[in-house]
Design a protein around this motif. Structure first.
Motif, mmCIF file in Angstrom:
data_model
loop_
_atom_site.group_PDB
_atom_site.id
_atom_site.type_symbol
_atom_site.label_atom_id
_atom_site.label_comp_id
_atom_site.label_asym_id
_atom_site.label_seq_id
_atom_site.Cartn_x
_atom_site.Cartn_y
_atom_site.Cartn_z
ATOM 1 N N ASP A 117 2.912 6.917 12.546
ATOM 2 C CA ASP A 117 1.871 7.331 13.222
ATOM 3 C C ASP A 117 1.104 9.070 12.908
ATOM 4 O O ASP A 117 2.337 9.554 12.510
ATOM 5 C CB ASP A 117 1.347 6.881 14.341
ATOM 6 C CG ASP A 117 0.769 5.572 14.156
ATOM 7 O OD1 ASP A 117 0.743 4.356 13.662
ATOM 8 O OD2 ASP A 117 1.260 5.051 15.872
ATOM 9 N N ALA A 118 0.076 9.178 12.337
ATOM 10 C CA ALA A 118 -0.711 10.442 12.077
ATOM 11 C C ALA A 118 -1.308 10.739 13.682
ATOM 12 O O ALA A 118 -1.966 10.163 13.180
ATOM 13 C CB ALA A 118 -1.071 10.847 10.386
ATOM 14 N N GLN A 119 -1.502 11.913 13.536
ATOM 15 C CA GLN A 119 -2.938 12.434 14.613
ATOM 16 C C GLN A 119 -3.756 13.528 13.747
ATOM 17 O O GLN A 119 -2.578 13.721 13.483
ATOM 18 C CB GLN A 119 -2.186 13.053 15.576
ATOM 19 C CG GLN A 119 -0.523 11.943 16.646
ATOM 20 C CD GLN A 119 -1.819 11.039 17.044
ATOM 21 O OE1 GLN A 119 -2.885 11.554 17.898
ATOM 22 N NE2 GLN A 119 -0.855 9.707 16.916
ATOM 23 N N TRP A 149 -4.260 2.264 7.010
ATOM 24 C CA TRP A 149 -3.852 1.114 6.093
ATOM 25 C C TRP A 149 -3.708 -0.471 6.014
ATOM 26 O O TRP A 149 -2.499 -0.210 7.119
ATOM 27 C CB TRP A 149 -2.247 2.247 5.117
ATOM 28 C CG TRP A 149 -2.046 2.950 4.879
ATOM 29 C CD1 TRP A 149 -1.892 4.084 5.576
ATOM 30 C CD2 TRP A 149 -3.429 3.486 3.714
ATOM 31 N NE1 TRP A 149 -1.915 5.481 4.737
ATOM 32 C CE2 TRP A 149 -2.902 5.442 3.782
ATOM 33 C CE3 TRP A 149 -3.474 3.220 2.127
ATOM 34 C CZ2 TRP A 149 -3.441 5.689 2.865
ATOM 35 C CZ3 TRP A 149 -3.963 3.716 1.619
ATOM 36 C CH2 TRP A 149 -4.263 5.741 1.711
ATOM 37 N N ILE A 150 -3.897 -1.215 4.941
ATOM 38 C CA ILE A 150 -4.066 -2.811 4.921
ATOM 39 C C ILE A 150 -3.244 -2.706 4.027
ATOM 40 O O ILE A 150 -3.978 -2.310 2.973
ATOM 41 C CB ILE A 150 -5.081 -2.712 5.263
ATOM 42 C CG1 ILE A 150 -6.217 -2.731 4.211
ATOM 43 C CG2 ILE A 150 -5.721 -2.340 6.654
ATOM 44 C CD1 ILE A 150 -7.517 -3.307 3.986
ATOM 45 N N THR A 171 -3.685 -7.530 4.702
ATOM 46 C CA THR A 171 -2.757 -7.499 6.588
ATOM 47 C C THR A 171 -2.551 -6.082 7.134
ATOM 48 O O THR A 171 -2.113 -5.479 6.059
ATOM 49 C CB THR A 171 -1.557 -8.197 5.825
ATOM 50 O OG1 THR A 171 -2.263 -9.441 5.297
ATOM 51 C CG2 THR A 171 -0.551 -8.249 6.393
ATOM 52 N N PRO A 172 -2.590 -5.794 8.086
ATOM 53 C CA PRO A 172 -2.583 -4.555 8.722
ATOM 54 C C PRO A 172 -1.067 -4.370 7.938
ATOM 55 O O PRO A 172 0.065 -5.224 8.115
ATOM 56 C CB PRO A 172 -3.034 -4.268 10.316
ATOM 57 C CG PRO A 172 -3.672 -5.727 9.989
ATOM 58 C CD PRO A 172 -3.024 -6.938 9.384
ATOM 59 N N THR A 173 -0.402 -2.663 8.027
ATOM 60 C CA THR A 173 0.292 -2.277 7.780
ATOM 61 C C THR A 173 1.172 -1.497 8.339
ATOM 62 O O THR A 173 2.535 -1.956 8.573
ATOM 63 C CB THR A 173 0.120 -1.014 6.410
ATOM 64 O OG1 THR A 173 0.079 -0.294 6.505
ATOM 65 C CG2 THR A 173 0.103 -1.643 4.951
ATOM 66 N N GLY A 174 0.255 -1.187 10.031
ATOM 67 C CA GLY A 174 1.027 -0.250 10.352
ATOM 68 C C GLY A 174 1.227 1.007 10.638
ATOM 69 O O GLY A 174 1.957 2.053 11.270
ATOM 70 N N ARG A 175 0.579 1.818 9.542
ATOM 71 C CA ARG A 175 1.112 3.303 8.411
ATOM 72 C C ARG A 175 -0.414 3.395 8.883
ATOM 73 O O ARG A 175 -1.597 2.953 8.520
ATOM 74 C CB ARG A 175 1.654 2.606 7.615
ATOM 75 C CG ARG A 175 2.999 2.339 7.265
ATOM 76 C CD ARG A 175 3.440 2.623 5.804
ATOM 77 N NE ARG A 175 3.261 1.744 4.757
ATOM 78 C CZ ARG A 175 2.209 2.508 4.138
ATOM 79 N NH1 ARG A 175 2.111 3.322 4.248
ATOM 80 N NH2 ARG A 175 1.791 1.641 2.638
#
Length: 221
Positions: free
Chosen positions: A2-4, A16-17, A29-33
């Motif tokens: 994760d980026a803040q 990102w998806i 599909t969500p990538t979690g990034r």
């Protein structure tokens, strides 16, 4: 990872998806990034132990000094506008310290100007520079030598020109005063000097007793 994003840096958080277009309809599909996106280049992160560069100080230059409405010195001759050939003609300057307040580069500037030297052009092809303005002398002042007097060697009308040089000190937003690099030159209005000649004679009668006597006719140069 994760980026803040810092809102002050105009960063935008993007999740990102993964897009699968081989099926109908396409799947997302969500990538979690996630990442921070910036309209331009991302600001460089601060380096520990390194101070941010200070803003450049405000400097009042001689050019800016010259833009201020500094009052020119007044030229005074004694007696007024008159002198005798080969005699000392007393001339002097009346100059004053001045102060100006103005805005410059979003700051309030206080500028003080003080006269420091005087460049005299007597109008007869000669000149001088003095650090004193001179001053009046007692009496009629005919042929009285002073630090600023001048001897004209011929008769006629001459335009005396004076340039006064002012030193400057300025303060930025109430801070300490510091000098301007250089001196502002301020030229006065020309001053007429009418120079005459004299002749000496011994006479036994005045002009009432003998209107045709020596020295009773209209003066000539």
């Amino acid at each position: 990872m994760d980026a803040q994003c810092d809102a002050q840096d105009d960063g935008i958080l993007v999740n990102w998806i993964e897009l699968d277009s081989t099926v109908r309809p396409a799947t997302r599909t969500p990538t979690g990034r996630s990442s921070c996106m910036y309209p331009g280049e991302a600001p460089a992160p601060p380096i520990e132990g390194v101070e941010a560069p200070e803003e450049a100080p405000i400097v009042i230059t001689l050019e800016e000094f010259q833009k201020q409405p500094v009052l020119a010195a007044t030229i005074v001759s004694q007696p007024s506008n008159f002198g005798l050939r080969n005699a000392h003609s007393n001339v002097y300057a009346q100059a004053q310290e001045q102060e100006f307040t103005f805005e410059f580069q979003d700051a309030e500037i206080v500028l003080k100007a003080r006269p420091v030297s005087y460049q005299w052009n007597y109008g007869d092809g000669t000149g001088a520079t003095t650090t004193t303005p001179g001053g009046p002398v007692d009496g009629a002042a005919f042929d009285t030598e002073t630090p600023t007097s001048h001897q004209y060697t011929r008769t006629g009308d001459f335009q005396l020109i004076l340039t006064t040089y002012f030193a400057g000190d300025y303060s930025v937003d109430g801070g300490p005063f510091q000098p301007v690099a250089g001196e502002a030159a301020v030229v006065s209005e020309p001053h007429l000097m009418s120079i005459w000649r004299t002749e000496g004679h011994n006479v036994s009668e005045n002009c009432i007793e003998n209107p045709q006597g020596i020295g009773c006719a209209a003066p000539t140069r």
